[in-house]
Design a protein around this motif. Structure first.
Motif, PDB file in Angstrom:
ATOM      1  N   ALA A  78    -124.467   2.365  15.214  1.00 20.12           N
ATOM      2  CA  ALA A  78    -123.229   1.578  15.326  1.00 20.12           C
ATOM      3  C   ALA A  78    -123.028   1.126  16.764  1.00 20.12           C
ATOM      4  O   ALA A  78    -123.321   1.858  17.708  1.00 20.12           O
ATOM      5  N   SER A  79    -122.549  -0.080  16.934  1.00 24.57           N
ATOM      6  CA  SER A  79    -122.283  -0.593  18.281  1.00 24.57           C
ATOM      7  C   SER A  79    -121.094  -1.536  18.238  1.00 24.57           C
ATOM      8  O   SER A  79    -120.917  -2.289  17.279  1.00 24.57           O
ATOM      9  N   THR A  80    -120.305  -1.484  19.276  1.00 25.74           N
ATOM     10  CA  THR A  80    -119.150  -2.356  19.384  1.00 25.74           C
ATOM     11  C   THR A  80    -119.587  -3.723  19.902  1.00 25.74           C
ATOM     12  O   THR A  80    -120.724  -3.900  20.363  1.00 25.74           O
ATOM     13  N   GLU A  81    -118.685  -4.680  19.827  1.00 22.83           N
ATOM     14  CA  GLU A  81    -118.980  -6.011  20.353  1.00 22.83           C
ATOM     15  C   GLU A  81    -119.271  -5.939  21.849  1.00 22.83           C
ATOM     16  O   GLU A  81    -120.161  -6.628  22.356  1.00 22.83           O
ATOM     17  N   GLN A  82    -118.540  -5.074  22.551  1.00 24.40           N
ATOM     18  CA  GLN A  82    -118.763  -4.904  23.989  1.00 24.40           C
ATOM     19  C   GLN A  82    -120.165  -4.365  24.262  1.00 24.40           C
ATOM     20  O   GLN A  82    -120.846  -4.809  25.202  1.00 24.40           O
ATOM     21  N   GLN A  83    -120.628  -3.425  23.447  1.00 20.15           N
ATOM     22  CA  GLN A  83    -121.974  -2.883  23.615  1.00 20.15           C
ATOM     23  C   GLN A  83    -123.032  -3.939  23.300  1.00 20.15           C
ATOM     24  O   GLN A  83    -124.066  -4.008  23.975  1.00 20.15           O
ATOM     25  N   GLN A  84    -122.777  -4.763  22.295  1.00 23.68           N
ATOM     26  CA  GLN A  84    -123.721  -5.822  21.949  1.00 23.68           C
ATOM     27  C   GLN A  84    -123.835  -6.839  23.080  1.00 23.68           C
ATOM     28  O   GLN A  84    -124.932  -7.336  23.373  1.00 23.68           O
ATOM     29  N   ASP A 513    -108.541 -12.882  20.769  1.00 23.11           N
ATOM     30  CA  ASP A 513    -109.983 -12.708  20.935  1.00 23.11           C
ATOM     31  C   ASP A 513    -110.743 -13.415  19.816  1.00 23.11           C
ATOM     32  O   ASP A 513    -110.168 -13.882  18.830  1.00 23.11           O
ATOM     33  N   ASP A 514    -112.078 -13.448  19.988  1.00 26.29           N
ATOM     34  CA  ASP A 514    -112.994 -13.959  18.960  1.00 26.29           C
ATOM     35  C   ASP A 514    -112.715 -15.410  18.592  1.00 26.29           C
ATOM     36  O   ASP A 514    -112.733 -15.793  17.417  1.00 26.29           O
ATOM     37  N   ASN A 538    -110.291 -14.887  12.739  1.00 25.67           N
ATOM     38  CA  ASN A 538    -109.983 -13.531  12.261  1.00 25.67           C
ATOM     39  C   ASN A 538    -109.106 -13.528  11.011  1.00 25.67           C
ATOM     40  O   ASN A 538    -108.426 -12.547  10.731  1.00 25.67           O
TER      41      ASN A 538
END
Length: 697
Positions: A78-84, A513-514, A538
């Motif tokens: 699992a990864s967050t958008e920030q991690q991606q 965001d997004d 969203n």
């Protein structure tokens, strides 16, 4: 006939090409042709680095590689958008290193030899990348060369390839870091300050000035007699063009309508919760109940005091101050909560675990190995090492896992949190059978497993349609034209938010965001004045966007920067005019008091002005610079500063001792560090690196 023959000759090649393309399209599937065309198009390039084009497919492979490395390092997929975003930045940085930095470093004569790499990885000067890696530490948290050697041996026989991939990643990172260290040393070691230079620096920064002055402020009124011509603006632009380089950007105005639940929607959600309240308070099958009735599913996590505050302070207070039965219904931001304590245990925050993993045919060895350990014939560490050396029965997973918590946990290992210390037992997981021992833990504290019935109030279909209709009214009335958009916004009683210089990488508008879909639409338009249809973000916000301006990548045009240039030239002319007027008023006067009287102001004094010290902040920079070199006792000519015109007389220049050699050395070190930080940006600018990632992510 002659004309027909000429046509046949002239168009022969063209007709041949047309026929060939027709035959090709008959033989080859059209989608294949489209795919080939797309691949060849620069539209699908992520960027260009030092003349090397980077396609989307190439870059995505690198992203997938670093994603797998991240999964191995974190133990989770699992990864967050920030991690991606961080992973994509890492992939891009590695391409910068490969195609730009390493080439420049090697061209400068720098090299990293095989023997050097051997010393940095498994030799006598191990890199911090390895020495500080938890995978290569012993039970005491110290670097273990034996564990490193075991890992390298296992990587060679690992059929999955994951260990080898990780080892290659470490080596490549160390290799690149060594080039950075050597290249940086070319600058740091050559940045030498000799004793004479140091003494001059100390002396220059210890100079202070005492001054008397009068100042005539410009004020805020615009002087209509000062005119800046178009030719003057153009001349200034031509001489300062390098300062007007810009990335591609857009100016927009947008209307945004947020979908919010109505009072009826909130009441309906409240009723849904109260209708199932009694069942929640008494059910013996909480997992199935929450699956059917709650936005939050049952968690096996045990909370300690304070952790539930992130969900609701009311729930935390109930769980740890009461905890009997089901709580009352709490609300927070239109979300309803009910809590129920399911279990209470004394659990440590973390435990230190070691294991031996047996897979396939080896699982039958578990009982005999546990018996050997329990009878004390072999220690856990010795037995793990023994099986590590035997590649016929060894597996890549053995030895110390390290500290584990409820959130940093191998699936199936949950029971280690309450296991007895120094007790050998087995666990079955998706990976195989584990022989496990918990050797250390933090002090156990009271923790509780809590079931939370949670229902967020969502807008009903009717509410959603009402908001959509409001946004659609703006889009429909606009008919794709900006002038209609302005009228529609006014008629609907809405506000059009302006945003200038939007970059292609923008994914946020205001607090929302997004918003990448908005950005994509904006940058797909070729001319200003276009208005979008409804863009949904969203599933919660409706945007209608008008493109009002286009700024192309490169140098801004004169028209784009004329207003700022005009302000600069106006300020210069105003300063010259006021300075000339002041000079005329004080002509022939020989004292600061007389000058002050003529200018209808008073004489001010300032002591200890320093050219480089922070104590001089708040004064006009032009004034500081002028007085620091002025001749003492001499009344100056009018000086046009940033906020007014000055007439001054320096009364003394003194040399202090507040700026020391240590200060000078510290500032030199800061400048050296700044130079190092600018090395790569300067390389990127010089190589005209193009980064188009924002088009794809």
């Amino acid at each position: 006939m002659a004309v027909l023959e000429k046509i046949r000759v002239k168009l022969g090649i063209f007709i041949t090409v047309v026929i060939a393309l027709a035959l090709l399209s008959f033989i080859i599937d059209p989608s294949t042709l489209q795919s080939v065309s797309a691949t060849m198009s620069s539209k699908y390039d992520v960027g260009e680095i030092n003349g090397k084009t980077v396609s989307y497919n190439e870059f995505q492979k690198d992203v997938e590689y670093y994603t797998s490395i991240n999964e191995m390092m974190t133990g989770t997929t699992a990864s967050t958008e920030q991690q991606q975003v961080a992973i994509r930045n890492q992939a891009w940085q590695e391409l910068i290193n490969k195609f730009l930095f390493l080439k420049n470093a090697k061209a400068a004569g720098i090299s990293v030899s095989e023997s050097e790499m051997l010393a940095l990885t498994t030799g006598d000067m191990v890199s911090p990348m390895i020495a500080q890696n938890p995978a290569f530490m012993d039970e005491s948290g110290n670097f273990s060369k034996e564990r490193l050697v075991q890992f390298v041996q296992q990587a060679g026989s690992d059929q999955s390839g994951s260990l080898k991939s990780y080892w290659n990643y470490l080596q490549n990172t160390i290799y690149t870091q060594q080039y950075y260290a050597k290249y940086g040393s070319l600058f740091t070691q050559s940045d030498f300050t000799n004793p004479l230079m140091l003494a001059n620096e100390v002396e220059d920064n210890n100079n202070t000035t005492d001054v008397e002055f009068v100042m005539v402020p410009y004020g805020f009124a615009t002087d209509s007699t000062i005119v800046v011509s178009d030719s003057e603006i153009k001349a200034y632009y031509d001489s300062h063009k390098k300062f007007y380089k810009q990335p591609a950007s857009r100016d927009i105005e947008y209307v945004v309508i947020e979908v919010k639940p109505s009072d009826e929607d909130i009441a309906a959600t409240n009723k849904m919760v109260t209708d199932v309240y009694d069942e929640f308070a008494t059910t013996d099958n909480m997992k199935n109940f929450l699956l059917k009735n709650s936005d939050r599913q049952l968690s096996t996590y045990y909370y300690k005091r304070g952790e539930l505050n992130t969900i609701s302070p009311d729930i935390n207070d109930f769980v740890f101050n009461d905890g009997k039965g089901a709580s009352k219904v709490f609300t927070k931001n239109n979300t309803f909560y009910v809590a129920r304590v399911l279990d209470t245990k004394m659990i440590p925050d973390s435990v230190y675990v070691r294991h031996i993993l047996l897979q396939g045919d080896q699982e039958s060895l578990a009982d005999s190995l546990v018996d050997v350990l329990k009878r004390g014939k072999e220690s856990f560490s010795n037995l793990a090492a023994l099986y590590s050396a035997d590649q016929n029965t060894a597996t890549p997973e053995r030895g110390d896992i390290g500290w584990m918590t409820q959130t940093y946990m191998i699936p199936g290992f949950e029971s280690v949190m309450t296991a007895k210390l120094n007790t050998i037992f087995t666990l079955d997981t998706q990976y195989g059978k584990h022989i496990v021992e918990v050797t250390d833990r933090t002090e156990p504290i009271e923790k509780k497993q809590v079931a939370i019935l949670e229902r967020e109030t969502l807008a009903s279909k009717e509410t959603f349609n009402d908001y959509y209709a409001k946004a659609n009214a703006v889009a429909a009335k606009s008919e794709g034209k900006y002038e209609n958009f302005k009228k529609a916004v006014e008629e609907e009683g809405l506000y059009a938010h302006p945003m200038n210089r939007m970059l292609e990488s923008s994914d946020r508008l205001g607090a929302i965001d997004d918003t990448k879909e908005v950005t994509r639409w904006v940058f797909e338009q070729k001319k200003p004045g276009k208005v979008s249809n409804i863009i949904t973000v969203n599933n919660n916000y409706f945007f209608v966007v008008a493109l009002t301006g286009i700024h192309k990548e490169g140098y801004a045009s004169v028209s784009e920067v004329s207003s700022s240039i005009k302000s600069i030239l106006y300020a210069e002319k105003r300063g010259e005019k006021v300075a000339s007027e002041v000079a005329e008023k004080i002509k022939g006067l020989g004292s600061m008091e007389a000058i002050a009287s003529a200018l209808e102001t008073s004489v001010s004094t300032k002591e200890g002005i320093t050219f480089a010290s922070m104590t001089s902040q708040g004064l006009d920079p032009k004034f500081i610079g002028a007085v620091s070199v002025a001749e003492p006792g001499k009344i100056s000519a009018p000086l046009a500063g940033n906020i007014g015109v000055y007439v001054y007389k320096v009364t003394a220049h003194d040399t202090g001792a507040f700026f020391t050699e240590d200060d000078a050395k510290a500032r030199d070190a800061q400048m050296s560090q700044y130079s190092l930080q600018m090395l790569l940006p300067v390389m990127i600018q010089d190589a005209d690196v193009t980064d188009n990632r924002a088009r794809f992510y």
